[in-house]
Enzyme design. Structure first.
Site, PDB file in Angstrom:
ATOM      1  N   GLY A   1      -5.892 -80.377 109.694  1.00 21.78           N
ATOM      2  CA  GLY A   1      -4.804 -81.114 109.207  1.00 21.78           C
ATOM      3  C   GLY A   1      -3.823 -81.671 110.500  1.00 21.78           C
ATOM      4  O   GLY A   1      -3.277 -80.808 110.695  1.00 21.78           O
ATOM      5  N   ALA A   2      -4.435 -82.470 110.907  1.00 24.23           N
ATOM      6  CA  ALA A   2      -3.938 -82.809 112.577  1.00 24.23           C
ATOM      7  C   ALA A   2      -2.354 -83.684 111.948  1.00 24.23           C
ATOM      8  O   ALA A   2      -1.862 -85.043 113.241  1.00 24.23           O
ATOM      9  CB  ALA A   2      -4.738 -82.881 113.688  1.00 24.23           C
ATOM     10  N   GLY A   3      -1.953 -83.749 110.539  1.00 23.61           N
ATOM     11  CA  GLY A   3      -0.721 -85.091 110.144  1.00 23.61           C
ATOM     12  C   GLY A   3       0.432 -83.781 110.761  1.00 23.61           C
ATOM     13  O   GLY A   3       0.477 -83.662 112.335  1.00 23.61           O
TER      14      GLY A   3
ATOM     15  N   ASP B   1      -9.531 -82.249 112.027  1.00 23.84           N
ATOM     16  CA  ASP B   1      -8.469 -82.677 110.949  1.00 23.84           C
ATOM     17  C   ASP B   1     -10.037 -83.964 110.476  1.00 23.84           C
ATOM     18  O   ASP B   1     -11.284 -84.109 111.633  1.00 23.84           O
ATOM     19  CB  ASP B   1      -7.691 -84.525 111.570  1.00 23.84           C
ATOM     20  CG  ASP B   1      -7.517 -85.251 110.247  1.00 23.84           C
ATOM     21  OD1 ASP B   1      -5.660 -84.537 110.183  1.00 23.84           O
ATOM     22  OD2 ASP B   1      -7.672 -86.225 109.954  1.00 23.84           O
TER      23      ASP B   1
ATOM     24  N   VAL C   1       2.829 -82.183 109.401  1.00 17.53           N
ATOM     25  CA  VAL C   1       2.315 -80.653 109.832  1.00 17.53           C
ATOM     26  C   VAL C   1       1.953 -79.821 110.132  1.00 17.53           C
ATOM     27  O   VAL C   1       2.132 -78.917 111.173  1.00 17.53           O
ATOM     28  CB  VAL C   1       3.169 -80.407 107.828  1.00 17.53           C
ATOM     29  CG1 VAL C   1       3.004 -78.802 107.847  1.00 17.53           C
ATOM     30  CG2 VAL C   1       3.961 -80.609 106.979  1.00 17.53           C
ATOM     31  N   GLY C   2       0.964 -80.236 110.411  1.00 18.16           N
ATOM     32  CA  GLY C   2      -0.140 -79.452 110.956  1.00 18.16           C
ATOM     33  C   GLY C   2      -0.075 -79.906 112.507  1.00 18.16           C
ATOM     34  O   GLY C   2      -0.133 -78.419 113.338  1.00 18.16           O
TER      35      GLY C   2
ATOM     36  N   HIS D   1       7.475 -74.570  93.489  1.00 23.44           N
ATOM     37  CA  HIS D   1       8.363 -75.513  94.214  1.00 23.44           C
ATOM     38  C   HIS D   1       9.387 -76.594  93.545  1.00 23.44           C
ATOM     39  O   HIS D   1       8.242 -77.417  92.833  1.00 23.44           O
ATOM     40  CB  HIS D   1       8.101 -75.756  95.524  1.00 23.44           C
ATOM     41  CG  HIS D   1       8.490 -76.151  96.897  1.00 23.44           C
ATOM     42  ND1 HIS D   1       9.850 -75.516  97.235  1.00 23.44           N
ATOM     43  CD2 HIS D   1       8.454 -77.192  97.582  1.00 23.44           C
ATOM     44  CE1 HIS D   1      10.452 -75.851  98.045  1.00 23.44           C
ATOM     45  NE2 HIS D   1      10.347 -77.580  98.579  1.00 23.44           N
TER      46      HIS D   1
HETATM   47  N1  LIG Z   1       5.615 -78.540  99.633  1.00 23.23           N
HETATM   48  C1  LIG Z   1       6.653 -79.017 100.888  1.00 23.23           C
HETATM   49  O1  LIG Z   1       7.382 -78.245 101.001  1.00 23.23           O
HETATM   50  C2  LIG Z   1       5.508 -80.084 101.273  1.00 23.23           C
HETATM   51  C3  LIG Z   1       6.290 -80.187 102.572  1.00 23.23           C
HETATM   52  C4  LIG Z   1       6.212 -81.187 103.222  1.00 23.23           C
HETATM   53  C5  LIG Z   1       4.521 -81.562 103.244  1.00 23.23           C
HETATM   54  N2  LIG Z   1       3.348 -80.577 102.090  1.00 23.23           N
HETATM   55  C6  LIG Z   1       2.327 -81.631 101.520  1.00 23.23           C
HETATM   56  O2  LIG Z   1       1.176 -80.889 103.319  1.00 23.23           O
HETATM   57  C7  LIG Z   1       0.388 -81.788 103.473  1.00 23.23           C
HETATM   58  C8  LIG Z   1       0.788 -81.921 105.594  1.00 23.23           C
HETATM   59  O3  LIG Z   1       1.611 -82.970 105.730  1.00 23.23           O
HETATM   60  P1  LIG Z   1       1.519 -83.636 106.134  1.00 23.23           P
HETATM   61  O4  LIG Z   1       3.676 -84.215 106.045  1.00 23.23           O
HETATM   62  O5  LIG Z   1       1.064 -83.594 107.764  1.00 23.23           O
HETATM   63  O6  LIG Z   1       0.515 -84.913 106.227  1.00 23.23           O
HETATM   64  P2  LIG Z   1       0.170 -86.306 107.182  1.00 23.23           P
HETATM   65  O7  LIG Z   1      -0.477 -87.221 106.271  1.00 23.23           O
HETATM   66  O8  LIG Z   1       1.336 -86.007 107.995  1.00 23.23           O
HETATM   67  O9  LIG Z   1      -0.885 -85.340 107.655  1.00 23.23           O
HETATM   68  C9  LIG Z   1      -2.194 -84.678 106.964  1.00 23.23           C
HETATM   69  C10 LIG Z   1      -3.151 -85.137 107.311  1.00 23.23           C
HETATM   70  O10 LIG Z   1      -4.416 -84.152 106.407  1.00 23.23           O
HETATM   71  C11 LIG Z   1      -5.646 -84.936 106.911  1.00 23.23           C
HETATM   72  N3  LIG Z   1      -7.200 -84.944 106.364  1.00 23.23           N
HETATM   73  C12 LIG Z   1      -6.776 -85.683 104.940  1.00 23.23           C
HETATM   74  N4  LIG Z   1      -7.834 -84.104 104.574  1.00 23.23           N
HETATM   75  C13 LIG Z   1      -8.700 -84.046 105.354  1.00 23.23           C
HETATM   76  C14 LIG Z   1      -9.718 -82.877 104.663  1.00 23.23           C
HETATM   77  N5  LIG Z   1     -10.549 -83.107 104.267  1.00 23.23           N
HETATM   78  N6  LIG Z   1     -10.186 -82.221 106.047  1.00 23.23           N
HETATM   79  C15 LIG Z   1      -9.399 -82.347 107.398  1.00 23.23           C
HETATM   80  N7  LIG Z   1      -8.421 -83.041 107.313  1.00 23.23           N
HETATM   81  C16 LIG Z   1      -7.479 -83.740 105.947  1.00 23.23           C
HETATM   82  C17 LIG Z   1      -4.997 -86.691 107.192  1.00 23.23           C
HETATM   83  O11 LIG Z   1      -6.189 -86.856 107.963  1.00 23.23           O
HETATM   84  C18 LIG Z   1      -4.129 -86.404 107.982  1.00 23.23           C
HETATM   85  O12 LIG Z   1      -4.135 -86.607 109.266  1.00 23.23           O
HETATM   86  C19 LIG Z   1       0.307 -82.954 102.267  1.00 23.23           C
HETATM   87  O13 LIG Z   1      -0.549 -82.471 101.629  1.00 23.23           O
HETATM   88  C20 LIG Z   1       2.462 -83.368 102.123  1.00 23.23           C
HETATM   89  O14 LIG Z   1       1.564 -83.026 100.769  1.00 23.23           O
HETATM   90  C21 LIG Z   1       4.191 -80.066 101.557  1.00 23.23           C
END
Ligand SMILES: NC(=O)c1ccc[n+]([C@@H]2O[C@H](COP(=O)([O-])OP(=O)(O)OC[C@H]3O[C@@H](n4cnc5c(N)ncnc54)[C@H](O)[C@@H]3O)[C@@H](O)[C@H]2O)c1
Length: 238
Positions: free
Chosen positions: A10-12, A34, A14-15, A105
């Protein structure tokens, strides 16, 4: 020991932020994966070009191909498509969907003010009960507060910092005691469920759950929280 390798799926937000922290600390080489074509490659190249300026030697590769992750010391999974859809699917609040991601959480989080200390002094000795209640509520709703401010997306600097802390503890065998979502096998009286608990992280990964005494109120709150996580897990399609 050769160079360490961490793959971040995941290169979003968080990643990519987690990858940045790992690389900039010189902790390990990083593979950023990603499903979106070009996204991990672009971010990977950007991070690599920052290396001479920041001054680290970590190699960063962005890819859509899991083959690059072979031989990783640690794989961090941050992939996901926004929690809204999961929440809609399950018919639950997006706030509660946090509970699923990290286990316990969100609004069922178990606050333990007795174990929260300032310079070794429990905050129960330092603050009046109503201030503690307000802090506990703000903590449990912290994710939702950021979501409300950002309007789209959710927190990522703090989640990435926490993820970095876990990766570092494992790679450097630091035996840090950190709160993690752990698959419990009888600890705290819970079986076959991921729930957030303090645990020791070192070279062996999650080395042991750090069991602490809970009073009757804390145990009841913990069991309610675990029950909420179990209910969500059971509602997911097999
Ligand atoms: N519990 C918490 O405190 C908390 C806090 C922040 C984010 N999160 C969760 O963490 C996750 C990531 O958050 P984010 O802000 O980086 O989201 P984001 O949308 O910026 O990034 C997610 C990335 O995952 C990629 N992706 C989706 N399916 C994939 C797969 N099968 N293989 C590889 N990559 C894939 C997407 O293309 C996207 O680039 C989300 O599910 C979010 O709900 C949880």
């Amino acid at each position: 020991m050769g160079r360490r390798k961490v793959s971040v799926i995941g290169a979003g937000n968080v990643g990519a932020t987690t990858a940045q922290r790992i690389a900039e600390a010189g902790l390990a080489d990083v593979v950023l994966v990603d499903i979106v074509d070009g996204l991990p490659q672009g971010k990977g190249l950007d991070l690599a070009e920052a290396a001479p300026v920041v001054g680290h030697d970590a190699r960063i590769v962005g890819t859509n191909d899991y083959a690059e992750t072979a031989g990783s010391d640690i794989v961090v999974v941050t992939s996901g498509i926004f929690r809204t859809f999961i929440a809609m699917e399950l018919g639950v609040s997006v706030e509660d969907t946090h509970a699923f991601v990290l286990g316990g959480h969100g609004d069922t989080m178990v606050p333990l003010p007795r174990y929260s200390t300032v310079a070794g002094v429990p905050i129960t000795e330092l603050l009046p009960p109503e201030r503690i209640t307000a802090l506990v509520e703000r903590t449990a709703n912290g994710g939702a507060e950021i979501v409300a401010l950002l309007k789209t997306g959710s927190a990522f600097y703090a989640p990435a910092a926490a993820t970095f802390e876990m990766v570092e503890a494992i790679l450097l065998d630091r035996k840090r005691v950190l709160p993690c979502a752990v698959y419990l096998q009888g600890e705290f009286g819970i079986r076959n469920l991921f729930v957030g608990v303090p645990c020791v992280l070192g070279a062996g990964g999650m080395e042991r759950v750090f069991e602490i005494e809970l009073n009757a109120d804390e145990r009841a709150a913990f069991e309610r929280s675990a029950a909420a996580v179990r209910e969500l897990v059971e509602r997911l399609p097999a």
